[in-house]
Scaffold this motif. Structure first.
Motif, short mmCIF file in Angstrom:
data_model
loop_
_atom_site.label_atom_id
_atom_site.label_comp_id
_atom_site.label_asym_id
_atom_site.label_seq_id
_atom_site.Cartn_x
_atom_site.Cartn_y
_atom_site.Cartn_z
N ASP A 155 0.75 -1.31 -0.01
CA ASP A 155 -0.18 0.09 -0.04
C ASP A 155 0.86 1.29 -0.16
OD1 ASP A 155 -2.22 -1.61 0.21
OD2 ASP A 155 -2.60 -1.61 2.28
N GLU A 156 1.86 1.15 0.72
CA GLU A 156 2.87 2.50 0.73
C GLU A 156 3.59 2.47 -0.50
OE1 GLU A 156 5.60 2.69 4.05
OE2 GLU A 156 4.56 1.23 5.23
N ILE A 157 3.97 1.59 -1.27
CA ILE A 157 4.43 1.58 -2.66
C ILE A 157 3.50 2.04 -3.67
CG2 ILE A 157 5.48 0.28 -4.48
CD1 ILE A 157 6.98 -1.38 -2.59
N ASP A 158 2.33 1.87 -3.39
CA ASP A 158 1.19 2.23 -4.50
C ASP A 158 1.08 3.65 -4.23
OD1 ASP A 158 0.67 -0.40 -5.21
OD2 ASP A 158 -1.08 -0.74 -3.97
N GLU A 159 1.10 4.54 -2.94
CA GLU A 159 1.03 5.60 -2.59
C GLU A 159 2.28 6.42 -3.32
OE1 GLU A 159 0.59 6.54 1.43
OE2 GLU A 159 -1.36 5.38 1.65
N LEU A 160 3.37 5.88 -3.37
CA LEU A 160 4.57 6.43 -3.83
C LEU A 160 4.35 6.48 -5.36
CD1 LEU A 160 7.44 4.91 -1.64
CD2 LEU A 160 6.63 7.18 -1.84
N HIS A 161 4.01 5.33 -5.93
CA HIS A 161 3.66 5.14 -7.50
C HIS A 161 2.93 6.37 -7.71
CE1 HIS A 161 3.28 3.42 -11.05
NE2 HIS A 161 2.04 3.03 -11.05
N ILE A 162 1.56 6.55 -6.97
CA ILE A 162 0.71 7.55 -7.48
C ILE A 162 1.37 8.96 -7.28
CG2 ILE A 162 -1.29 8.81 -6.94
CD1 ILE A 162 -2.74 6.06 -5.89
N SER A 163 2.27 9.01 -6.36
CA SER A 163 2.88 10.48 -6.38
C SER A 163 3.70 10.67 -7.44
CB SER A 163 3.65 10.65 -4.86
OG SER A 163 4.88 9.69 -5.19
N VAL A 164 4.65 9.77 -7.95
CA VAL A 164 5.66 9.86 -9.33
C VAL A 164 4.65 10.30 -10.43
CG1 VAL A 164 6.74 8.64 -10.95
CG2 VAL A 164 7.19 8.12 -8.52
N PHE A 165 3.48 9.62 -10.65
CA PHE A 165 2.55 10.20 -11.71
C PHE A 165 1.93 11.67 -11.56
CE2 PHE A 165 2.76 5.89 -12.96
CZ PHE A 165 2.33 5.75 -14.37
N ASP A 166 1.87 12.09 -10.39
CA ASP A 166 1.34 13.50 -9.88
C ASP A 166 2.48 14.17 -10.20
OD1 ASP A 166 -1.20 12.44 -9.12
OD2 ASP A 166 -0.86 12.59 -6.91
N LYS A 167 3.81 13.80 -9.95
CA LYS A 167 5.07 14.80 -10.08
C LYS A 167 5.22 14.98 -11.49
CE LYS A 167 8.63 16.86 -8.54
NZ LYS A 167 8.71 17.95 -7.81
N VAL A 168 5.23 13.98 -12.34
CA VAL A 168 5.71 14.08 -14.00
C VAL A 168 4.67 14.74 -14.66
CG1 VAL A 168 7.27 12.27 -13.80
CG2 VAL A 168 4.95 11.83 -14.48
N LEU A 169 3.16 14.40 -14.23
CA LEU A 169 2.07 15.20 -15.06
C LEU A 169 1.73 16.74 -14.42
CD1 LEU A 169 -0.11 12.14 -15.17
CD2 LEU A 169 1.15 13.06 -17.13
N GLY A 170 2.55 17.11 -13.36
CA GLY A 170 2.27 18.47 -12.67
C GLY A 170 2.79 19.67 -13.70
N GLU A 171 2.39 21.05 -13.32
CA GLU A 171 2.86 21.95 -14.08
C GLU A 171 4.26 22.37 -13.98
OE1 GLU A 171 -0.06 24.85 -13.55
OE2 GLU A 171 -1.82 24.04 -14.67
N THR A 172 4.79 21.80 -12.71
CA THR A 172 6.05 22.55 -12.15
C THR A 172 7.04 21.25 -12.73
OG1 THR A 172 5.69 21.19 -10.15
CG2 THR A 172 4.95 23.42 -10.17
N TRP A 173 6.51 20.43 -13.33
CA TRP A 173 7.52 19.41 -13.83
C TRP A 173 8.68 19.86 -14.76
CZ3 TRP A 173 10.17 14.90 -12.68
CH2 TRP A 173 10.61 14.23 -13.66
N LYS A 174 9.76 19.72 -14.62
CA LYS A 174 11.07 20.21 -15.63
C LYS A 174 11.70 19.20 -16.30
CE LYS A 174 10.26 24.42 -13.89
NZ LYS A 174 9.41 25.54 -14.58
N GLY A 175 11.30 18.03 -16.23
CA GLY A 175 12.03 16.93 -16.93
C GLY A 175 11.68 16.84 -18.19
N GLN A 176 12.79 16.43 -19.09
CA GLN A 176 12.46 16.19 -20.48
C GLN A 176 11.66 14.93 -20.54
OE1 GLN A 176 16.39 16.16 -22.30
NE2 GLN A 176 16.93 18.13 -21.55
#
Length: 217
Positions: A155-176
């Protein structure tokens, strides 16, 4: 004949534990290679996966021979059939560790993900290692408490997994684009590794208690 059968059944359990111990080594090395950008360690993981695959084949052949020669019934039959399914999940866990290591190799000498996600992946890797270690003990002892712990950590890993998607899809994401792909794949590999462990834990718990927990859809 009964003594031979019992010996073979013990061998099935011992071989499951042996494969699970190799999976622990693989995921520990894979996550370290991923987080540190260690290409040599990544190569070790990739080579180790061949051994996991080979041992899985040996275990499956042993299980099939038991089914053919001993004609087990009731709980013994469930154990042998479950061993075939558990070995398949262990093999897939080895594959997930290999995929994580391959990402480290592909991006060398750079690290796979940007600094903003490294803490998240370090924690996902730590939890995957803990889950794999718990799984070895579960296969060795069949202690139901360990199955509950594996599910909680998943369950903890699932939450982290969701947080990664939130990060890369967020407006502040600077990655290529390549950073987005790498982060998405890596997160999925970590998450699927844990999912396979949960699947095994459910099968072991069923053998011990007789209570079946349905797979998540």
């Amino acid at each position: 004949m009964r003594d031979v059968f019992q010996h073979e059944m013990r061998e099935v359990q011992d071989r499951l534990v042996e494969i699970a111990e190799l999976v622990v080594l693989s995921i520990r090395n894979a996550t370290q290679a991923f987080n540190d950008g260690d290409v040599s360690l990544a190569e070790t993981v990739i080579q180790n996966d061949q051994r996991i695959d080979a041992l899985t084949v040996v275990l499956d052949e042993l299980s099939i021979q038991i089914l053919a020669r001993q004609n087990p019934v009731a709980r013994d039959l469930r154990i042998v059939v479950s061993a075939l399914r558990i070995s398949a999940s262990l093999e897939r866990m080895g594959d997930m560790a290999e995929h994580i290591a391959q990402l480290a190799r592909y991006r060398f000498p750079d690290k796979v993900v940007p600094k903003s996600l490294r803490g998240t992946f370090a924690e996902m890797g730590r939890l995957d290692v803990v889950i794999a270690e718990r799984l070895v003990e579960l296969l060795r002892t069949q202690e139901p408490r360990l199955a509950d712990e594996i599910r909680n950590q998943d369950d903890e890993i699932d939450e982290l997994h969701i947080s990664v998607f939130d990060k890369v899809l967020g407006e502040t994401w600077k990655g290529q684009a390549v950073d987005t792909v790498d982060a998405t794949l890596a997160s999925r590999y970590h998450e699927r590794f844990a999912d396979h462990a949960v699947s095994i834990a459910k099968k072991v718990q069923y053998l011990v208690t007789g209570d079946w927990v349905p797979e998540a859809s």
